[in-house]
Design a protein around this motif. Structure first.
Motif, mmCIF file in Angstrom:
data_model
loop_
_atom_site.group_PDB
_atom_site.id
_atom_site.type_symbol
_atom_site.label_atom_id
_atom_site.label_comp_id
_atom_site.label_asym_id
_atom_site.label_seq_id
_atom_site.Cartn_x
_atom_site.Cartn_y
_atom_site.Cartn_z
ATOM 1 N N ARG A 1 34.093 24.673 40.186
ATOM 2 C CA ARG A 1 35.134 25.118 41.104
ATOM 3 C C ARG A 1 36.361 25.503 40.291
ATOM 4 N N VAL A 2 36.949 26.625 40.654
ATOM 5 C CA VAL A 2 38.040 27.178 39.845
ATOM 6 C C VAL A 2 39.275 27.411 40.709
ATOM 7 N N GLY A 3 40.416 26.964 40.208
ATOM 8 C CA GLY A 3 41.698 27.264 40.828
ATOM 9 C C GLY A 3 42.470 28.201 39.920
ATOM 10 N N VAL A 4 43.141 29.171 40.497
ATOM 11 C CA VAL A 4 43.951 30.120 39.725
ATOM 12 C C VAL A 4 45.374 30.085 40.248
ATOM 13 N N LEU A 5 46.307 29.845 39.355
ATOM 14 C CA LEU A 5 47.730 29.909 39.684
ATOM 15 C C LEU A 5 48.294 31.094 38.913
ATOM 16 N N ALA A 6 48.564 32.184 39.631
ATOM 17 C CA ALA A 6 49.014 33.415 38.994
ATOM 18 C C ALA A 6 50.501 33.583 39.244
ATOM 19 N N VAL A 7 51.289 33.456 38.200
ATOM 20 C CA VAL A 7 52.753 33.515 38.327
ATOM 21 C C VAL A 7 53.217 34.951 38.140
ATOM 22 N N MET B 1 42.378 40.230 41.869
ATOM 23 C CA MET B 1 41.218 39.343 41.739
ATOM 24 C C MET B 1 40.445 39.298 43.055
ATOM 25 N N SER B 2 40.450 40.432 43.747
ATOM 26 C CA SER B 2 39.851 40.470 45.080
ATOM 27 C C SER B 2 38.353 40.207 45.066
ATOM 28 N N ASP B 3 37.700 40.374 43.908
ATOM 29 C CA ASP B 3 36.261 40.119 43.814
ATOM 30 C C ASP B 3 35.917 38.684 44.175
ATOM 31 N N HIS B 4 36.882 37.768 44.001
ATOM 32 C CA HIS B 4 36.615 36.349 44.230
ATOM 33 C C HIS B 4 37.175 35.850 45.569
ATOM 34 N N ALA B 5 37.728 36.768 46.352
ATOM 35 C CA ALA B 5 38.442 36.365 47.566
ATOM 36 C C ALA B 5 37.552 35.645 48.570
ATOM 37 N N SER B 6 36.284 36.013 48.617
ATOM 38 C CA SER B 6 35.380 35.410 49.610
ATOM 39 C C SER B 6 34.574 34.243 49.051
ATOM 40 N N ASP B 7 34.827 33.867 47.804
ATOM 41 C CA ASP B 7 34.085 32.775 47.172
ATOM 42 C C ASP B 7 34.747 31.443 47.527
ATOM 43 N N PRO B 8 34.070 30.553 48.240
ATOM 44 C CA PRO B 8 34.676 29.267 48.620
ATOM 45 C C PRO B 8 34.901 28.335 47.433
ATOM 46 N N GLY B 9 34.299 28.674 46.291
ATOM 47 C CA GLY B 9 34.486 27.849 45.095
ATOM 48 C C GLY B 9 35.654 28.282 44.239
ATOM 49 N N PRO C 1 40.644 30.032 17.015
ATOM 50 C CA PRO C 1 39.763 31.187 16.808
ATOM 51 C C PRO C 1 40.373 32.451 17.399
ATOM 52 N N ILE C 2 39.925 33.590 16.913
ATOM 53 C CA ILE C 2 40.337 34.894 17.430
ATOM 54 C C ILE C 2 39.101 35.553 18.029
ATOM 55 N N VAL C 3 39.169 35.849 19.325
ATOM 56 C CA VAL C 3 38.033 36.427 20.039
ATOM 57 C C VAL C 3 38.407 37.814 20.538
ATOM 58 N N LYS C 4 37.554 38.789 20.280
ATOM 59 C CA LYS C 4 37.783 40.144 20.766
ATOM 60 C C LYS C 4 37.025 40.344 22.082
ATOM 61 N N THR C 5 37.715 40.912 23.064
ATOM 62 C CA THR C 5 37.116 41.094 24.390
ATOM 63 C C THR C 5 37.418 42.479 24.950
ATOM 64 N N VAL C 6 36.580 42.882 25.883
ATOM 65 C CA VAL C 6 36.888 44.000 26.774
ATOM 66 C C VAL C 6 36.713 43.406 28.164
ATOM 67 N N ALA C 7 37.770 42.768 28.654
ATOM 68 C CA ALA C 7 37.676 41.969 29.876
ATOM 69 C C ALA C 7 37.260 42.799 31.085
ATOM 70 N N ALA C 8 37.627 44.062 31.115
ATOM 71 C CA ALA C 8 37.276 44.920 32.246
ATOM 72 C C ALA C 8 35.769 45.068 32.381
ATOM 73 N N SER D 1 40.266 36.969 35.807
ATOM 74 C CA SER D 1 39.192 37.237 36.763
ATOM 75 C C SER D 1 37.826 37.098 36.108
ATOM 76 N N ALA D 2 37.702 37.600 34.873
ATOM 77 C CA ALA D 2 36.430 37.503 34.160
ATOM 78 C C ALA D 2 36.093 36.044 33.832
ATOM 79 N N LEU D 3 37.100 35.253 33.509
ATOM 80 C CA LEU D 3 36.865 33.828 33.231
ATOM 81 C C LEU D 3 36.422 33.098 34.499
ATOM 82 N N VAL D 4 37.008 33.473 35.640
ATOM 83 C CA VAL D 4 36.579 32.881 36.908
ATOM 84 C C VAL D 4 35.087 33.136 37.113
ATOM 85 N N THR D 5 34.653 34.376 36.893
ATOM 86 C CA THR D 5 33.242 34.728 37.043
ATOM 87 C C THR D 5 32.365 33.878 36.124
#
Length: 318
Positions: free
Chosen positions: A77-83, A101-109, A225-232, A65-69
């Protein structure tokens, strides 16, 4: 019967309902599947496919979800396939990442699709390659494929994505797993998520040590590379996007991206051919030809390998 040409045109225009119908035709192995793939073939091949995988609970959906943002801020334009795991009752996706990922539900992109594994091993759904092609042909610049929570041996995402991201989290035993073969060998980018927890630095160190063990990289080879994140809180996500873009540029410069996509297409053709052959063999159960070969094996007149060769020859000549 669906009007495939019309659906493809509408999908290219960004209409989510048309994209949904095309993916449903794929998932349901519709008789129109060949027509769909033929229509999409000249339109696909432009999207950057990023796979995200890791153990259950590491925050794959939150990171996705954070990457989509982040990509939407770039105007992509982003497509997400969540298995997701399959429901034992309906066969559908059990968790439904679209809720998370409801934050992006209304985004047409943005187009988000949950897909059930339906018993398919490897962390993906069997229809994932064709679903990725639908999102690609529909004009998505980036397709994010989030696998079901996986273990050490479920590494199919590496064969479906241009770049594979492996997520870990401190306190989940991933540090121990870092010394083992399997999922932690497939990453092009590693993300230590929930880095605000105790043990994040230790997890990153152990992972870095694992990457250095037996390293045989030549000058110019890619070092993950190793990247540290706090995705929330979307912390470190820009650094993940930067790492992804660097990997893509490295692959394009050295022809690795083209090689990966060629290998992906080869595996897809092989899978379709094997599936078709398996279906034809299944149709032979109760057939006299198969029974006759089995009788000769039991009598010792024929070994099973020669019997299989005979069966394949008969199928290909038919």
């Amino acid at each position: 019967m669906q009007d495939v040409a019309s659906l493809v045109t509408q999908a290219r225009e960004g209409r989510p309902r048309a994209v949904a119908r095309l993916i449903s035709l794929v998932e349901g192995a519709s008789p129109q599947l060949r027509e769909v793939m033929a229509a999409l073939a000249p339109l696909a091949g432009n999207a950057y496919v990023v796979g995200l995988t890791g153990s259950p609970g590491v925050g794959k959906s939150t990171c996705t979800s954070a990457l989509v943002t982040a990509y939407r801020r770039q105007g992509k334009r982003v497509g997400v396939l969540a298995v997701d795991p399959s429901s034992p009752f309906s066969g559908g996706a059990l968790l439904g990442d679209r809720v998370r990922m409801s934050d992006h539900a209304s985004d047409p992109g943005v187009y988000i699709r949950s897909m059930a594994t339906r018993g398919h091993l490897g962390g993906l759904a069997w229809a994932a390659p064709q679903a990725i092609r639908v999102l690609d042909a529909a004009g998505c610049d980036v397709v994010l494929v989030e696998t079901v929570g996986v273990g050490q041996s479920e590494v199919e995402i590496a064969s479906q994505a241009d770049t594979s991201v492996v997520l870990l989290a401190p306190g989940m035993g991933d540090g121990i797993q870092a010394a083992k073969a399997g999922i932690l060998e497939i990453g092009d980018v590693y993300v230590v998520n929930k880095a605000d927890r105790d043990g994040a630095d230790a997890t990153a160190r152990e992972l870095n040590h694992m990457l250095g063990l037996g390293e045989s990289r030549r000058p110019g080879d890619w070092r993950p590379p190793i990247v540290k994140t706090v995705a929330a809180r979307e912390e470190g996500i820009d650094e993940v996007v930067e790492a992804l873009e660097k990997h893509r540029a490295w692959m394009e410069e050295r022809g690795v991206l083209a090689e990966r996509r060629l290998a992906r297409a080869s595996r897809e053709v092989e899978t379709i051919a094997v599936t078709a052959l398996r279906a034809r063999i299944a149709d032979l159960h109760g057939d006299r030809r198969l029974s006759a070969l089995a009788e000769r094996i039991v009598a010792g007149d024929l070994d099973p390998y020669r019997a299989a060769d005979s069966l394949i020859e008969g199928l290909t000549e038919a």
